[in-house]
Design a protein around this motif. Structure first.
Motif, PDB file in Angstrom:
ATOM      1  N   VAL A 215      -6.932   3.591  -3.827  1.00  0.00           N
ATOM      2  CA  VAL A 215      -5.796   4.280  -4.051  1.00  0.00           C
ATOM      3  C   VAL A 215      -6.114   5.641  -5.103  1.00  0.00           C
ATOM      4  O   VAL A 215      -5.904   6.796  -4.497  1.00  0.00           O
ATOM      5  CB  VAL A 215      -4.352   3.905  -3.908  1.00  0.00           C
ATOM      6  CG1 VAL A 215      -3.294   4.870  -4.192  1.00  0.00           C
ATOM      7  CG2 VAL A 215      -4.026   3.019  -2.756  1.00  0.00           C
TER       8      VAL A 215
ATOM      9  N   VAL B 285       0.829  -1.220  -0.316  1.00  0.00           N
ATOM     10  CA  VAL B 285       0.216   0.137  -0.069  1.00  0.00           C
ATOM     11  C   VAL B 285       0.873   1.188   0.035  1.00  0.00           C
ATOM     12  O   VAL B 285       0.485   2.177  -0.764  1.00  0.00           O
ATOM     13  CB  VAL B 285      -0.923   0.175   1.253  1.00  0.00           C
ATOM     14  CG1 VAL B 285      -1.694   1.400   1.456  1.00  0.00           C
ATOM     15  CG2 VAL B 285      -1.740  -1.137   1.142  1.00  0.00           C
ATOM     16  N   ASP B 286       1.706   1.301   0.920  1.00  0.00           N
ATOM     17  CA  ASP B 286       2.818   2.531   1.080  1.00  0.00           C
ATOM     18  C   ASP B 286       3.361   2.694  -0.439  1.00  0.00           C
ATOM     19  O   ASP B 286       3.725   3.801  -0.989  1.00  0.00           O
ATOM     20  CB  ASP B 286       3.587   2.251   2.229  1.00  0.00           C
ATOM     21  CG  ASP B 286       3.104   2.488   3.562  1.00  0.00           C
ATOM     22  OD1 ASP B 286       2.008   3.039   3.538  1.00  0.00           O
ATOM     23  OD2 ASP B 286       3.565   1.651   4.431  1.00  0.00           O
TER      24      ASP B 286
ATOM     25  N   ARG C 201      -1.319  10.377   2.247  1.00  0.00           N
ATOM     26  CA  ARG C 201      -0.923   9.386   3.298  1.00  0.00           C
ATOM     27  C   ARG C 201      -2.007   9.591   4.485  1.00  0.00           C
ATOM     28  O   ARG C 201      -2.264   8.570   4.994  1.00  0.00           O
ATOM     29  CB  ARG C 201       0.554   9.540   3.769  1.00  0.00           C
ATOM     30  CG  ARG C 201       1.488   9.468   2.679  1.00  0.00           C
ATOM     31  CD  ARG C 201       2.869   9.646   3.356  1.00  0.00           C
ATOM     32  NE  ARG C 201       3.928   9.618   2.230  1.00  0.00           N
ATOM     33  CZ  ARG C 201       4.667  10.477   1.893  1.00  0.00           C
ATOM     34  NH1 ARG C 201       4.747  11.812   2.692  1.00  0.00           N
ATOM     35  NH2 ARG C 201       5.648  10.427   1.046  1.00  0.00           N
TER      36      ARG C 201
ATOM     37  N   LEU D 199       0.979   4.164  -3.089  1.00  0.00           N
ATOM     38  CA  LEU D 199       0.869   5.475  -2.621  1.00  0.00           C
ATOM     39  C   LEU D 199       2.118   6.482  -3.015  1.00  0.00           C
ATOM     40  O   LEU D 199       1.997   7.349  -3.703  1.00  0.00           O
ATOM     41  CB  LEU D 199       0.785   5.701  -0.939  1.00  0.00           C
ATOM     42  CG  LEU D 199      -0.239   5.226  -0.362  1.00  0.00           C
ATOM     43  CD1 LEU D 199      -0.321   5.224   1.214  1.00  0.00           C
ATOM     44  CD2 LEU D 199      -1.595   5.996  -0.796  1.00  0.00           C
TER      45      LEU D 199
ATOM     46  N   VAL E 279      -8.401   5.232   5.878  1.00  0.00           N
ATOM     47  CA  VAL E 279      -8.968   3.987   5.244  1.00  0.00           C
ATOM     48  C   VAL E 279      -8.249   2.668   6.016  1.00  0.00           C
ATOM     49  O   VAL E 279      -9.149   1.866   6.466  1.00  0.00           O
ATOM     50  CB  VAL E 279      -8.574   4.005   4.000  1.00  0.00           C
ATOM     51  CG1 VAL E 279      -8.777   2.603   3.118  1.00  0.00           C
ATOM     52  CG2 VAL E 279      -9.124   5.062   2.932  1.00  0.00           C
ATOM     53  N   ARG E 280      -6.974   2.869   6.482  1.00  0.00           N
ATOM     54  CA  ARG E 280      -6.622   1.555   7.160  1.00  0.00           C
ATOM     55  C   ARG E 280      -7.174   1.490   8.657  1.00  0.00           C
ATOM     56  O   ARG E 280      -7.645   0.304   8.981  1.00  0.00           O
ATOM     57  CB  ARG E 280      -5.193   1.845   7.370  1.00  0.00           C
ATOM     58  CG  ARG E 280      -4.284   1.495   6.097  1.00  0.00           C
ATOM     59  CD  ARG E 280      -2.614   1.734   6.347  1.00  0.00           C
ATOM     60  NE  ARG E 280      -2.025   1.257   5.257  1.00  0.00           N
ATOM     61  CZ  ARG E 280      -0.911   2.026   4.668  1.00  0.00           C
ATOM     62  NH1 ARG E 280      -0.577   3.277   5.270  1.00  0.00           N
ATOM     63  NH2 ARG E 280      -0.240   1.484   3.942  1.00  0.00           N
TER      64      ARG E 280
ATOM     65  N   LEU F 168      -8.593   7.845  -3.696  1.00  0.00           N
ATOM     66  CA  LEU F 168      -7.830   8.812  -2.746  1.00  0.00           C
ATOM     67  C   LEU F 168      -7.213   9.999  -3.487  1.00  0.00           C
ATOM     68  O   LEU F 168      -7.240  11.076  -3.000  1.00  0.00           O
ATOM     69  CB  LEU F 168      -7.051   7.980  -1.661  1.00  0.00           C
ATOM     70  CG  LEU F 168      -7.692   7.093  -0.930  1.00  0.00           C
ATOM     71  CD1 LEU F 168      -6.704   6.450  -0.028  1.00  0.00           C
ATOM     72  CD2 LEU F 168      -8.882   7.714   0.176  1.00  0.00           C
ATOM     73  N   ASN F 169      -6.424   9.493  -4.316  1.00  0.00           N
ATOM     74  CA  ASN F 169      -5.513  10.401  -5.226  1.00  0.00           C
ATOM     75  C   ASN F 169      -6.412  11.471  -5.623  1.00  0.00           C
ATOM     76  O   ASN F 169      -6.352  12.535  -5.966  1.00  0.00           O
ATOM     77  CB  ASN F 169      -4.700   9.575  -6.156  1.00  0.00           C
ATOM     78  CG  ASN F 169      -3.909  10.545  -6.967  1.00  0.00           C
ATOM     79  OD1 ASN F 169      -2.658  10.957  -6.282  1.00  0.00           O
ATOM     80  ND2 ASN F 169      -4.187  10.714  -8.462  1.00  0.00           N
TER      81      ASN F 169
ATOM     82  N   ARG G   2      -5.121  10.492   4.080  1.00  0.00           N
ATOM     83  CA  ARG G   2      -6.293   9.544   3.790  1.00  0.00           C
ATOM     84  C   ARG G   2      -6.223   8.101   3.844  1.00  0.00           C
ATOM     85  O   ARG G   2      -7.194   7.620   4.141  1.00  0.00           O
ATOM     86  CB  ARG G   2      -6.831  10.342   2.272  1.00  0.00           C
ATOM     87  CG  ARG G   2      -7.118  11.441   2.123  1.00  0.00           C
ATOM     88  CD  ARG G   2      -8.607  11.838   2.370  1.00  0.00           C
ATOM     89  NE  ARG G   2      -8.728  13.195   2.077  1.00  0.00           N
ATOM     90  CZ  ARG G   2      -9.994  13.826   1.926  1.00  0.00           C
ATOM     91  NH1 ARG G   2     -11.047  12.875   1.995  1.00  0.00           N
ATOM     92  NH2 ARG G   2     -10.294  14.838   1.910  1.00  0.00           N
ATOM     93  N   ALA G   3      -4.965   7.804   3.395  1.00  0.00           N
ATOM     94  CA  ALA G   3      -4.645   6.314   3.184  1.00  0.00           C
ATOM     95  C   ALA G   3      -4.809   5.681   4.760  1.00  0.00           C
ATOM     96  O   ALA G   3      -5.263   4.648   5.180  1.00  0.00           O
ATOM     97  CB  ALA G   3      -3.523   5.939   2.686  1.00  0.00           C
TER      98      ALA G   3
END
Length: 193
Positions: free
Chosen positions: A152, A79-80, A182, A83, A188-189, A155-156, A184-185
């Motif tokens: 993702v 995921v990272d 990051r 991103l 979500v997590r 989110l972007n 926003r991600a």
């Protein structure tokens, strides 16, 4: 490339998309037809600012090479890493709010451009999904790759819209964009924890 897009947008705003030819665009921008096609596959792509050949090979290769899947589980940093790929792509675009507004206004008045941008977005998603599949050793069509890219990607898009609205034509700050994406991600997590 940027000057060709700016010229294409101006001509579209002044004359409509069908109101000029590629030759007229080239003449207005002071480039040859060959130079135009070195950058863009079609007039639509020049107006939208989508180059024919994106120079993302190094970014894509680094993303794919970073995968370390184990026993069918995705890499711990997938995921990272995705991103960071989206952040690097945003940094290369360096779009300002007024450029985005012009593009959206032109798309609204030219239905042909609307369908082209949807096609380009789908192609970009498919390309990114394939990168995730390759990085993680997943079979083509794996639902995890599709879901991750769509989440993702959404989110972007949200962060890009928010960022452009908040900053107008100030030079884009990639660090602030990255922090917002990051954040926003992380939400979500937490929600899907």
């Amino acid at each position: 490339m940027r000057s060709l897009s700016e010229c294409a947008r101006r001509l579209t705003a002044d004359r409509g998309f069908a109101g000029f030819t590629i030759e007229e665009l080239c003449e207005e921008a002071g480039v040859s037809r060959r130079t135009f096609f070195n950058y863009f596959a079609a007039k639509e792509d020049a107006v939208l600012g989508f180059p024919a050949l994106r120079d993302d090979d190094a970014l894509d290769a680094a993303f794919v090479a970073g995968g370390t899947p184990t026993a069918g589980a995705p890499s711990a940093d997938l995921v990272d890493a995705l991103l960071e790929l989206f952040i690097a792509r945003w940094a290369r675009m360096a779009l300002t709010a007024s450029e985005a507004e012009r593009v959206f206004a032109i798309i609204e008045q030219e239905p042909r451009l609307h369908s082209r941008i949807l096609q380009l977005v789908r192609e970009g998603e498919d390309r990114t999904i394939a990168l995730v599949e390759r990085r993680e050793g997943l079979a083509a069509g794996d639902i995890r790759a599709h879901t991750l890219v769509h989440v993702v990607g959404t989110l972007n898009r949200v962060v890009a819209e928010e960022f452009l609205r908040d900053h107008g034509d100030a030079p884009p700050s990639i660090d602030e964009f990255a922090d917002r994406l990051r954040t926003r991600a992380a939400v979500v997590r937490e929600l899907f924890g």
